[in-house]
Design a protein around this motif. Sequence first.
Motif, PDB file in Angstrom:
ATOM      1  N   LEU A   1       0.830  -1.211   0.000  1.00 52.64           N
ATOM      2  CA  LEU A   1       0.000   0.000   0.000  1.00 52.64           C
ATOM      3  C   LEU A   1       0.863   1.259   0.000  1.00 52.64           C
ATOM      4  O   LEU A   1       0.541   2.253  -0.668  1.00 52.64           O
ATOM      5  N   LEU A   2       1.968   1.218   0.728  1.00 51.99           N
ATOM      6  CA  LEU A   2       2.869   2.369   0.748  1.00 51.99           C
ATOM      7  C   LEU A   2       3.548   2.560  -0.610  1.00 51.99           C
ATOM      8  O   LEU A   2       3.741   3.705  -1.065  1.00 51.99           O
ATOM      9  N   VAL A   3       3.912   1.467  -1.263  1.00 45.23           N
ATOM     10  CA  VAL A   3       4.503   1.576  -2.599  1.00 45.23           C
ATOM     11  C   VAL A   3       3.496   2.206  -3.562  1.00 45.23           C
ATOM     12  O   VAL A   3       3.849   3.101  -4.359  1.00 45.23           O
ATOM     13  N   GLY A   4       2.233   1.756  -3.503  1.00 44.45           N
ATOM     14  CA  GLY A   4       1.205   2.365  -4.339  1.00 44.45           C
ATOM     15  C   GLY A   4       1.012   3.842  -4.029  1.00 44.45           C
ATOM     16  O   GLY A   4       0.875   4.666  -4.941  1.00 44.45           O
ATOM     17  N   ALA A   5       1.025   4.177  -2.742  1.00 48.45           N
ATOM     18  CA  ALA A   5       0.867   5.587  -2.350  1.00 48.45           C
ATOM     19  C   ALA A   5       2.025   6.432  -2.864  1.00 48.45           C
ATOM     20  O   ALA A   5       1.836   7.596  -3.264  1.00 48.45           O
ATOM     21  N   SER A   6       3.245   5.865  -2.862  1.00 46.03           N
ATOM     22  CA  SER A   6       4.398   6.632  -3.350  1.00 46.03           C
ATOM     23  C   SER A   6       4.267   6.970  -4.828  1.00 46.03           C
ATOM     24  O   SER A   6       4.717   8.029  -5.275  1.00 46.03           O
ATOM     25  N   LEU A   7       3.619   6.070  -5.591  1.00 52.19           N
ATOM     26  CA  LEU A   7       3.407   6.344  -7.007  1.00 52.19           C
ATOM     27  C   LEU A   7       2.347   7.423  -7.199  1.00 52.19           C
ATOM     28  O   LEU A   7       2.477   8.285  -8.079  1.00 52.19           O
ATOM     29  N   LEU A   8       1.302   7.390  -6.372  1.00 50.11           N
ATOM     30  CA  LEU A   8       0.260   8.414  -6.462  1.00 50.11           C
ATOM     31  C   LEU A   8       0.787   9.780  -6.048  1.00 50.11           C
ATOM     32  O   LEU A   8       0.450  10.808  -6.657  1.00 50.11           O
ATOM     33  N   LEU A   9       1.630   9.800  -5.001  1.00 47.66           N
ATOM     34  CA  LEU A   9       2.129  11.061  -4.462  1.00 47.66           C
ATOM     35  C   LEU A   9       3.448  11.482  -5.095  1.00 47.66           C
ATOM     36  O   LEU A   9       3.929  12.592  -4.798  1.00 47.66           O
ATOM     37  N   ALA A  10       4.040  10.611  -5.911  1.00 49.11           N
ATOM     38  CA  ALA A  10       5.365  10.867  -6.486  1.00 49.11           C
ATOM     39  C   ALA A  10       6.362  11.210  -5.390  1.00 49.11           C
ATOM     40  O   ALA A  10       7.068  12.229  -5.438  1.00 49.11           O
ATOM     41  N   SER A  11       6.433  10.358  -4.372  1.00 54.22           N
ATOM     42  CA  SER A  11       7.246  10.624  -3.183  1.00 54.22           C
ATOM     43  C   SER A  11       8.299   9.539  -3.010  1.00 54.22           C
ATOM     44  O   SER A  11       7.958   8.372  -2.783  1.00 54.22           O
ATOM     45  N   LEU A  12       9.584   9.914  -3.079  1.00 50.73           N
ATOM     46  CA  LEU A  12      10.661   8.967  -2.850  1.00 50.73           C
ATOM     47  C   LEU A  12      10.712   8.485  -1.393  1.00 50.73           C
ATOM     48  O   LEU A  12      10.902   7.296  -1.147  1.00 50.73           O
ATOM     49  N   PRO A  13      10.535   9.364  -0.389  1.00 46.59           N
ATOM     50  CA  PRO A  13      10.542   8.869   1.001  1.00 46.59           C
ATOM     51  C   PRO A  13       9.459   7.828   1.272  1.00 46.59           C
ATOM     52  O   PRO A  13       9.701   6.837   1.971  1.00 46.59           O
ATOM     53  N   VAL A  14       8.264   8.019   0.713  1.00 45.75           N
ATOM     54  CA  VAL A  14       7.194   7.042   0.916  1.00 45.75           C
ATOM     55  C   VAL A  14       7.550   5.726   0.235  1.00 45.75           C
ATOM     56  O   VAL A  14       7.298   4.645   0.771  1.00 45.75           O
ATOM     57  N   LEU A  15       8.174   5.801  -0.950  1.00 40.00           N
ATOM     58  CA  LEU A  15       8.600   4.578  -1.633  1.00 40.00           C
ATOM     59  C   LEU A  15       9.635   3.832  -0.798  1.00 40.00           C
ATOM     60  O   LEU A  15       9.587   2.602  -0.687  1.00 40.00           O
ATOM     61  N   LEU A  16      10.560   4.580  -0.191  1.00 39.46           N
ATOM     62  CA  LEU A  16      11.587   3.946   0.619  1.00 39.46           C
ATOM     63  C   LEU A  16      10.987   3.263   1.844  1.00 39.46           C
ATOM     64  O   LEU A  16      11.355   2.133   2.186  1.00 39.46           O
TER      65      LEU A  16
END
Length: 401
Positions: free
Chosen positions: A295-310
């Motif tokens: 879910l966090l990986v998906g959110a990082s794609l929606l938000l375009a956020s590298l910290p969330v992806l990490l």
Amino acid sequence: MISRDTERRRPARRPGYAAAAGVFAVGMLGTTLPTPLYGLYRRQIGFSELIVTVVFAVYAVGVITALLVAGDFSDVLGRRPVLLCALALAALSAVCFLCEVGLPLLYAGRVLSGFSAGLLSGTGTAAVLDLAPPERSARAGFAATAANMGGLGLGPLVSGALAEYAPWPLRLPFLVHLLLLLGAAVVVLLLPETVRRAGPRPPLRPQGMKVPPEVRGVFAPCSLAAFAGFSLLGLFTAVAPAFLGQTLGERNLAVVGAVVFSVFCASTCGQLLLGRVGTRTALPLGCLVLVAGLLLVGASLLLASLPVLLVGAVTGGVGQGLAFRAGLTAVSSAAPDAHRGATISAFFVVAYVGISLPVVGVGALAVTLGVRDAGLVFTGCDTLLVAVVGTILWRRPPPPS
């Protein structure tokens, strides 16, 4: 699994298992070296994101073939000959990448790398465990796990840093790996052989895969959890550079390598947690943590956020490692002695299908939907699969190991 007519001998006062773990890590390191370099290959040769995932997936074909054909060859031939063969295949793979002039050599390099990893997965683990004294068996088991996942994680970390900050970005990582393989081969020659035949050597035959009827109730949910977890590893290993570059705007190859490294490092930590929570709890708990990571990986794609992806990479890696080691423990404990090796090979086959097939689907979707939307479709499907498997394991946990 060691045959009945095979004896093991552990050398006294020789810390051979640590050296064997180092050899294991060096061999596995090469399988993920190309990860941060795929974008460079795309620009140099010219191919789509789908081809990137296919180049990655043929590696899994090599692993599965080696597991099915030669999964127990080291029980017959000995550990050292099979380890040396695996290192030689890894060296040939590196040579293919050094001589790369087009897609055929990329495919050949990845297949050879898969053969090497397939041989190392079983033989490397067995060598580490064989060489450990009885009082250090638990430590040796973790050393084998850390060597496997740690080696996979170090590959992109090393190649990303070299490609970003050193010359010859498509050559130097593989030259360095060849030097490491040479050192590992010397170490293998110095290690004592732990397998000795008491009678005539039986013929070498493909091991194949077999799931006995009494194991199938445990095997199905555990292998599906491994499938889903390995698909997350495959996503980061094959498509992370495109996600980071096209969706998040991060083109530093060292950062790409560090993000992929974090997934495998977290997986190692997750596997270490098994001793604290136990197999029956670890399976559904690992699935729950894996869902959170997806879910966090998906959110990082929606938000375009590298910290969330990490954060998603680390969370998903911990869940994958916890569920994977618990599933492997449950399956190997439930399997009868006569079929344990083939059952474990079948478990790894399902896992490696997970690391390749879904990733190719993401590559195909990326051609029409784009990398971001393809990643969202992947995380949605994988999250649903893990949630269903986790629910099954929560309601019907496997018997105690």
